[in-house]
Design a protein around this motif. Sequence first.
Motif, PDB file in Angstrom:
ATOM      1  N   THR A 193       0.829  -1.207   0.000  1.00 22.99           N
ATOM      2  CA  THR A 193       0.000   0.000   0.000  1.00 22.99           C
ATOM      3  C   THR A 193       0.864   1.258   0.000  1.00 22.99           C
ATOM      4  OG1 THR A 193      -0.211  -0.171   2.422  1.00 22.99           O
ATOM      5  CG2 THR A 193      -2.006  -1.085   1.082  1.00 22.99           C
ATOM      6  N   ASN A 194       2.001   1.244   0.699  1.00 21.03           N
ATOM      7  CA  ASN A 194       2.899   2.396   0.654  1.00 21.03           C
ATOM      8  C   ASN A 194       3.405   2.642  -0.762  1.00 21.03           C
ATOM      9  OD1 ASN A 194       2.756   2.853   3.459  1.00 21.03           O
ATOM     10  ND2 ASN A 194       4.958   3.228   3.594  1.00 21.03           N
ATOM     11  N   THR A 195       3.839   1.578  -1.425  1.00 26.45           N
ATOM     12  CA  THR A 195       4.348   1.705  -2.782  1.00 26.45           C
ATOM     13  C   THR A 195       3.261   2.206  -3.720  1.00 26.45           C
ATOM     14  OG1 THR A 195       5.962  -0.058  -2.399  1.00 26.45           O
ATOM     15  CG2 THR A 195       5.442   0.469  -4.691  1.00 26.45           C
ATOM     16  N   TRP A 196       2.048   1.697  -3.558  1.00 25.26           N
ATOM     17  CA  TRP A 196       0.933   2.117  -4.413  1.00 25.26           C
ATOM     18  C   TRP A 196       0.694   3.617  -4.287  1.00 25.26           C
ATOM     19  CZ3 TRP A 196      -3.918   4.348  -4.176  1.00 25.26           C
ATOM     20  CH2 TRP A 196      -4.757   4.152  -5.281  1.00 25.26           C
ATOM     21  N   LEU A 197       0.691   4.135  -3.063  1.00 27.36           N
ATOM     22  CA  LEU A 197       0.474   5.570  -2.873  1.00 27.36           C
ATOM     23  C   LEU A 197       1.632   6.393  -3.421  1.00 27.36           C
ATOM     24  CD1 LEU A 197      -1.161   6.170   0.637  1.00 27.36           C
ATOM     25  CD2 LEU A 197      -2.095   6.707  -1.618  1.00 27.36           C
ATOM     26  N   MET A 198       2.845   5.886  -3.282  1.00 26.34           N
ATOM     27  CA  MET A 198       4.008   6.616  -3.792  1.00 26.34           C
ATOM     28  C   MET A 198       3.992   6.727  -5.310  1.00 26.34           C
ATOM     29  SD  MET A 198       6.958   5.124  -1.228  1.00 26.34           S
ATOM     30  CE  MET A 198       8.298   6.159  -1.834  1.00 26.34           C
TER      31      MET A 198
END
Length: 271
Positions: free
Chosen positions: A31-36
């Motif tokens: 989820t962090n990567t997706w938002l980034m």
Amino acid sequence: MLDADLIYRALSETSRSGLDSFDVLDVVPSTNTWLMQQDTHERGRFRVVLAEHQTNGRGRQNKRWVSPPRAGISLSIAYTFNRNPGNLSCVTLAAGVGVANALQSFGLNTVKLKWPNDIYVGGAKLGGILTDAQTAPGSRITMILGVGINVDIGTVSNTDEYANIDYTITDLQSHVMQQLNRSKVAGTVIDQLISTVLRFEEEGLAPFRADWNKYDWLRSKQIDVTMPDCQLSGAADGIDSNGALRVMTEHGLRRVYTGSITVRGARETEA
């Protein structure tokens, strides 16, 4: 399944008014990567994403975060600061307080925080927090807070997915009387995190330090710390005003800003 409407209804009006986007996905690598990977939003605005399952969840120091599908909460919150905070790394500590407060509202009175980013109950890990940051044109800083919490892992902790984990895990359902709804838990955690980030932007770590020390899982434990340039041993003694871990050694007080911590006699080397 996570219920987007139920999660949204758990948010305060203040939290809702600050949202630019709110997504509930099935499967993502992280989820962090997706938002980034999304476009940077304007200052003072939040973006939230939750996933039923992460195939490549990350923890601190690129350690893997393992959580089976639909057994926990995997969420990330992105926020672009109106004004850049002086000590951004401390937002992880403040966020820990927000998560602990949220979990206490469901009856988890034994929740603790392990410096710098783990959520514990007893001697077992319940969840963790991962903070990433991006700098956009105009020196805008966007922070991404990722939170993983085991809600009800049942018997899945005996599967091969957990075979290489060298610490004990637990879940929220095992420690509370009420039957939990993951969506309600997620909404409460998100609401607390949004209010925490807004206060952190204005006041820094100071208003969260007393609560963090109250939740401190390491306090008074004998620990060994491995840092890039040295090792030290002593008794953990809370955090200072800059978020450093205080360690009382035989040579006096030392402050730890980064490192791997081993609690003597414990089955874990997280940190």
